[in-house]
Structure formats: structure tokens, C-alpha cells
Scaffold this motif. Structure first.
Motif, PDB file in Angstrom:
ATOM      1  N   THR A 107       0.859  -1.412  -0.148  1.00  0.00           N
ATOM      2  CA  THR A 107       0.059   0.120   0.097  1.00  0.00           C
ATOM      3  C   THR A 107       0.983   1.296  -0.005  1.00  0.00           C
ATOM      4  N   LYS A 108       0.327   2.103  -0.852  1.00  0.00           N
ATOM      5  CA  LYS A 108       1.059   3.651  -0.797  1.00  0.00           C
ATOM      6  C   LYS A 108       0.154   4.750  -0.922  1.00  0.00           C
ATOM      7  N   LYS A 109       0.332   5.488   0.102  1.00  0.00           N
ATOM      8  CA  LYS A 109      -0.557   6.451   0.230  1.00  0.00           C
ATOM      9  C   LYS A 109       0.183   8.004   0.315  1.00  0.00           C
ATOM     10  N   TYR A 110      -0.396   8.840  -0.479  1.00  0.00           N
ATOM     11  CA  TYR A 110       0.186  10.337  -0.546  1.00  0.00           C
ATOM     12  C   TYR A 110      -1.019  11.108   0.088  1.00  0.00           C
ATOM     13  N   GLY A 111      -0.607  11.323   1.544  1.00  0.00           N
ATOM     14  CA  GLY A 111      -1.814  12.087   1.930  1.00  0.00           C
ATOM     15  C   GLY A 111      -3.096  11.309   1.963  1.00  0.00           C
ATOM     16  N   ASP A 112      -4.045  11.666   1.666  1.00  0.00           N
ATOM     17  CA  ASP A 112      -5.606  10.979   1.566  1.00  0.00           C
ATOM     18  C   ASP A 112      -5.529  10.465   0.327  1.00  0.00           C
ATOM     19  N   PHE A 113      -4.701  10.303  -0.678  1.00  0.00           N
ATOM     20  CA  PHE A 113      -4.829   9.936  -1.890  1.00  0.00           C
ATOM     21  C   PHE A 113      -4.048   8.329  -1.775  1.00  0.00           C
ATOM     22  N   VAL A 114      -4.756   7.531  -2.304  1.00  0.00           N
ATOM     23  CA  VAL A 114      -4.279   6.139  -2.195  1.00  0.00           C
ATOM     24  C   VAL A 114      -3.811   5.567  -3.566  1.00  0.00           C
ATOM     25  N   ALA A 115      -2.680   5.654  -3.954  1.00  0.00           N
ATOM     26  CA  ALA A 115      -1.958   5.365  -4.983  1.00  0.00           C
ATOM     27  C   ALA A 115      -1.771   3.841  -5.309  1.00  0.00           C
ATOM     28  N   VAL A 116      -1.376   2.990  -4.184  1.00  0.00           N
ATOM     29  CA  VAL A 116      -1.501   1.483  -4.505  1.00  0.00           C
ATOM     30  C   VAL A 116      -2.153   0.922  -3.358  1.00  0.00           C
ATOM     31  N   ALA A 117      -3.212   0.055  -3.420  1.00  0.00           N
ATOM     32  CA  ALA A 117      -4.146  -0.349  -2.378  1.00  0.00           C
ATOM     33  C   ALA A 117      -4.175  -1.956  -2.251  1.00  0.00           C
TER      34      ALA A 117
ATOM     35  N   SER B 241      -3.385   5.386 -16.893  1.00  0.00           N
ATOM     36  CA  SER B 241      -2.454   6.314 -16.159  1.00  0.00           C
ATOM     37  C   SER B 241      -3.068   6.483 -14.759  1.00  0.00           C
ATOM     38  N   GLY B 242      -2.135   6.487 -13.726  1.00  0.00           N
ATOM     39  CA  GLY B 242      -2.976   6.678 -12.422  1.00  0.00           C
ATOM     40  C   GLY B 242      -3.482   5.246 -11.645  1.00  0.00           C
ATOM     41  N   SER B 243      -2.994   4.368 -12.483  1.00  0.00           N
ATOM     42  CA  SER B 243      -3.637   2.918 -11.890  1.00  0.00           C
ATOM     43  C   SER B 243      -2.585   2.558 -10.861  1.00  0.00           C
ATOM     44  N   GLY B 244      -1.494   2.899 -10.552  1.00  0.00           N
ATOM     45  CA  GLY B 244      -0.566   2.507  -9.503  1.00  0.00           C
ATOM     46  C   GLY B 244       0.445   1.559  -9.869  1.00  0.00           C
ATOM     47  N   LYS B 245       0.603   1.407 -11.369  1.00  0.00           N
ATOM     48  CA  LYS B 245       1.667   0.489 -11.823  1.00  0.00           C
ATOM     49  C   LYS B 245       3.168   1.081 -11.716  1.00  0.00           C
ATOM     50  N   THR B 246       3.248   2.279 -11.870  1.00  0.00           N
ATOM     51  CA  THR B 246       4.597   2.697 -11.618  1.00  0.00           C
ATOM     52  C   THR B 246       5.149   2.977 -10.422  1.00  0.00           C
TER      53      THR B 246
ATOM     54  N   LEU C  14      -4.018  -3.507 -13.301  1.00  0.00           N
ATOM     55  CA  LEU C  14      -4.495  -2.644 -12.321  1.00  0.00           C
ATOM     56  C   LEU C  14      -5.450  -1.290 -12.532  1.00  0.00           C
ATOM     57  N   ASN C  15      -6.102  -0.972 -11.892  1.00  0.00           N
ATOM     58  CA  ASN C  15      -6.808  -0.106 -11.916  1.00  0.00           C
ATOM     59  C   ASN C  15      -7.210   0.721 -10.411  1.00  0.00           C
ATOM     60  N   HIS C  16      -7.079   2.019 -10.673  1.00  0.00           N
ATOM     61  CA  HIS C  16      -7.183   3.080  -9.051  1.00  0.00           C
ATOM     62  C   HIS C  16      -6.627   2.245  -8.234  1.00  0.00           C
ATOM     63  N   GLY C  17      -5.044   1.816  -8.151  1.00  0.00           N
ATOM     64  CA  GLY C  17      -4.323   1.450  -7.239  1.00  0.00           C
ATOM     65  C   GLY C  17      -4.595  -0.375  -6.921  1.00  0.00           C
ATOM     66  N   ARG C  18      -5.706  -0.698  -7.485  1.00  0.00           N
ATOM     67  CA  ARG C  18      -5.935  -2.112  -7.134  1.00  0.00           C
ATOM     68  C   ARG C  18      -5.688  -3.159  -8.114  1.00  0.00           C
ATOM     69  N   LEU C  19      -5.228  -4.317  -7.810  1.00  0.00           N
ATOM     70  CA  LEU C  19      -5.053  -5.362  -8.526  1.00  0.00           C
ATOM     71  C   LEU C  19      -6.294  -6.058  -8.912  1.00  0.00           C
ATOM     72  N   VAL C  20      -6.646  -5.962 -10.178  1.00  0.00           N
ATOM     73  CA  VAL C  20      -8.057  -6.374 -10.726  1.00  0.00           C
ATOM     74  C   VAL C  20      -8.065  -7.871 -10.924  1.00  0.00           C
TER      75      VAL C  20
END
Length: 367
Positions: A15-25, A43-48, A212-218
Motif C-alpha cells: 500500500t502507498k498513500k500520499y496524504g489522503d490519496f491512495v496510489a496503491v491499495a 494512467s494513475g492505476s498505480g503500476k509505476t 491494475l486500476n485505481h491502485g488495485r490489482l483487478v
């Protein structure tokens, strides 16, 4: 393929959070020894972010990263011994090809003789021995990328991490480099972890893909399994193109069930051992355009839809048709261009058909 010489990687509830934003969940994922795994997503899915966490450049908020069962989460990048290839190559412009490739060995203070031997072997691996004395600006984009690969492999890394390595190349060169990268992986037998947003690249290169989508493994799996049996609307839509047909389960049918879509009765055949949904339940189907055929004369199929061509596009190998049907709405179909049975034209009446096992039930994406 040579025996896998790479290392097994495991992400545990990363899991990686930047403040309230969850980049990887809460991502849990295993990468097998010698496997070519691609992290795929928009873009923004958390892969990088995941790749940078594996490399040690990003500290996870929670979870762990294991290499061969050993927790490497606290280790800095230089202690992980991973090779990395960046999107922009990151070559030193004032150094020759050989000097660029030798740089990781100089940092590790290897003796000159061993260093030279490893550089020659690495350049031979990427077929650039004759370019050793050139500067990066004297090379094509594809050649620069191969230098970056040689530099990342020259010190025998535990893992090779690839951050969209082909995205800066034109389409034709990208296709050529995909073949070279896949062949290189087979030759060296190392574990590769690749990041891309290019679906064709992921399908072409990978032993397995993690979407991945929205930081989650789909969903994760072999390319063919993901393409043929997507679990969700997002996976079916992101990995290729798809028609979506939603309706009410009419009842059981041989090998599957019947689905009522807008008054049309569709036959759906399921894989062995898979149970049909309950009668009256809502069901969503994914139907790939290339699995929809154009029927001629009295030709029949397990599912048939009649309609008129709304629009079409020629893509060399085939025609992409958009057909408006009476009950199913718009259906997209791929018609092979070579000896096509019709000349597509807007307004032309056509009959479409597909097998009962061509459409796959998928889940709606979670809100």
C-alpha cells in the motif's frame, strides 16, 4: 529457454498513500523465478508506483516486498542489486556505448579485465559490439534502448525492472524491439518486471500480466487467459475491444444458460464445471468483435443478430464494422479484408452470428 536464473519476488498487501490519496491499495502479487511479468493499467492505476517501490525509490506506507522470501522493504535501492531500464534510456551523453555499459561495474569496483569482458558479453547480447565506441547521439532510438538494456544486465542483477521502455519509439520500431526483448528474456533467463499502458505490448511480451486500476490489482494471469476469460467489464474493455450485452437469465440451456437481451434470446455456453446464474438474475456478457462473423445466404449460427452497418473502417488486415441491430443495440464486428464476402457500405443490411461459447459472463466493476 534457459533455466530460470532470476529471483522470485512477492508483494504482500503493498500500500502507498500520499496524504489522503491512495496510489496503491493492498496489492498482493507473486512473480515467479525467471518470469516476465507486466504491470498493465491506465494512467494513475498505480503500476509505476509499484515498480518504484520494488526498486526502492518509493517507501511503501504498508505491506512488504520479499525477494526469495527475504524482506527487502527497508533496503535502499543500491542494496537491492536490481537492474533498471527507464523510458528515456538515461544514458550519459558524454560517454561512449562501452563506457555507459561499464558504468555499473566501475561503481562496483570490478577489475578492469573482468569489466571489459562483461561489457563485451553484454554488447554481444544486444548485438551492438560494433557500436562500442560511439556516443549515444550517434545511435537510433532503438539502439539507445538496447544500450540501456545492456547496462542494466551487465552486473548480473537479481531482477530487471522496465519502466515503459519502448514507449518513446515509433510503432514499427516498438514492434521490432518487443521481439528482441522477448528473445533477450529467453536467453538470459532472468526475472523481468515490466510496466506499460500498451495492451498489445503486454500481450506480446509477457508470461503473465497483472492488470491494475485505481491502485488495485483487478486480475492477473497468462495473456491468453486474461483475454479470453476476463472477470470484469474493466478487464474486458481495457485488454482489447469488446461488445457488452446485458440481460436477464431466461433459464438453463445445454452447457450453460439462455439470456434475454432486449427481447432477443441468446445462448451462452460455459466452461466445464462452471455453474449458470440463477433464473431471473441479471448477467453481463463480453463478446470480442473478432468472434462475430458475417453470415451469408442461409448460413446459420447459435446466435444471430440482424442489422445495418452504421460505419466501418479499413485497417489493412480487416474491416471494423459498427452494426446497429434491432434488439442488441450496436455490435462491433471484425471482418477479414482478404476475400471479404461483402464490400462494406453504410446502411447495408447484414446478418451477424457467433457461437454460444464466444461471449463470456463478466462482473460489473465495483464503484
Amino acid at each position: 529457454m534457459s533455466e530460470p536464473k532470476g529471483h522470485a519476488l512477492a508483494l504482500l498487501s503493498l500500500t502507498k498513500k500520499y496524504g489522503d490519496f491512495v496510489a496503491v491499495a493492498d496489492v498482493t502479487l507473486d512473480v515467479g523465478r525467471g518470469e516476465f511479468l507486466t504491470l498493465l493499467g491506465p494512467s494513475g492505476s498505480g503500476k509505476t508506483t509499484i515498480l518504484m517501490a520494488v526498486a526502492g525509490f518509493v517507501a511503501p506506507t504498508a505491506g512488504a516486498i520479499l525477494l526469495d522470501g527475504r524482506d527487502i522493504t527497508p533496503l535502499p535501492p543500491e542494496k537491492r542489486d536490481f537492474g533498471m531500464v527507464f523510458q528515456g534510456y538515461a544514458l550519459f551523453p558524454h560517454m561512449t556505448v562501452a563506457e555507459n555499459v561499464a558504468f555499473p561495474l566501475r561503481v562496483r569496483r570490478l577489475p578492469r579485465a573482468e569489466r571489459d569482458a562483461r561489457v563485451r558479453a553484454a554488447l554481444d547480447l544486444v548485438q551492438l559490439e560494433a557500436f562500442a565506441d560511439r556516443l549515444p547521439r550517434q545511435l537510433s532510438g532503438g539502439q539507445q534502448q538496447r544500450v540501456a538494456l545492456a547496462r542494466a544486465l551487465v552486473f548480473d542483477p537479481a531482477l530487471l525492472l522496465l519502466d515503459e521502455p519502448l514507449s518513446a519509439l515509433d510503432k514499427k520500431l516498438r514492434a521490432e524491439l518487443q521481439e528482441e526483448l522477448k528473445a533477450l528474456h529467453r536467453r538470459v533467463g532472468r526475472t523481468f518486471v515490466n510496466v506499460t499502458h500498451d495492451q498489445e505490448e503486454a500481450l506480446s511480451l509477457s508470461d503473465r500480466i497483472a492488470i491494475l486500476n485505481h491502485g488495485r490489482l483487478v486480475q492477473a494471469g497468462a495473456p491468453g487467459a486474461l483475454y479470453e476469460r476476463p472477470r470484469t467489464r474493466f478487464v474486458a474493455d481495457f485488454l482489447g475491444k469488446s461488445n457488452f450485452l446485458e440481460g436477464t437469465v431466461w433459464g438453463p440451456a445445454p452447457g450453460g444458460f439462455a439470456l434475454d437481451v432486449g427481447g432477443a434470446r441468446l445462448a451462452v455456453r460455459l466452461p466445464d464445471g462452471e455453474s449458470p446464474p440463477a433464473e431471473g438474475a441479471r448477467s453481463l456478457l463480453s463478446l470480442r468483435p473478432e468472434k462475430v462473423a458475417l453470415l451469408s445466404g442461409e448460413e446459420s449460427a447459435e446466435n444471430i443478430a440482424e442489422g445495418r452497418i452504421l460505419a466501418f473502417a479499413y485497417h489493412g488486415t480487416g474491416f471494423a464494422l459498427r452494426v446497429e441491430t434491432a434488439h442488441l443495440g450496436e455490435i462491433r464486428a471484425i471482418l477479414p479484408a482478404w476475400k471479404a464476402p461483402i464490400a462494406p457500405a453504410e446502411g447495408l443490411a447484414v446478418r451477424l452470428g457467433w457461437a454460444a461459447d464466444a461471449a463470456v459472463p463478466v462482473q460489473e466493476d465495483a464503484a
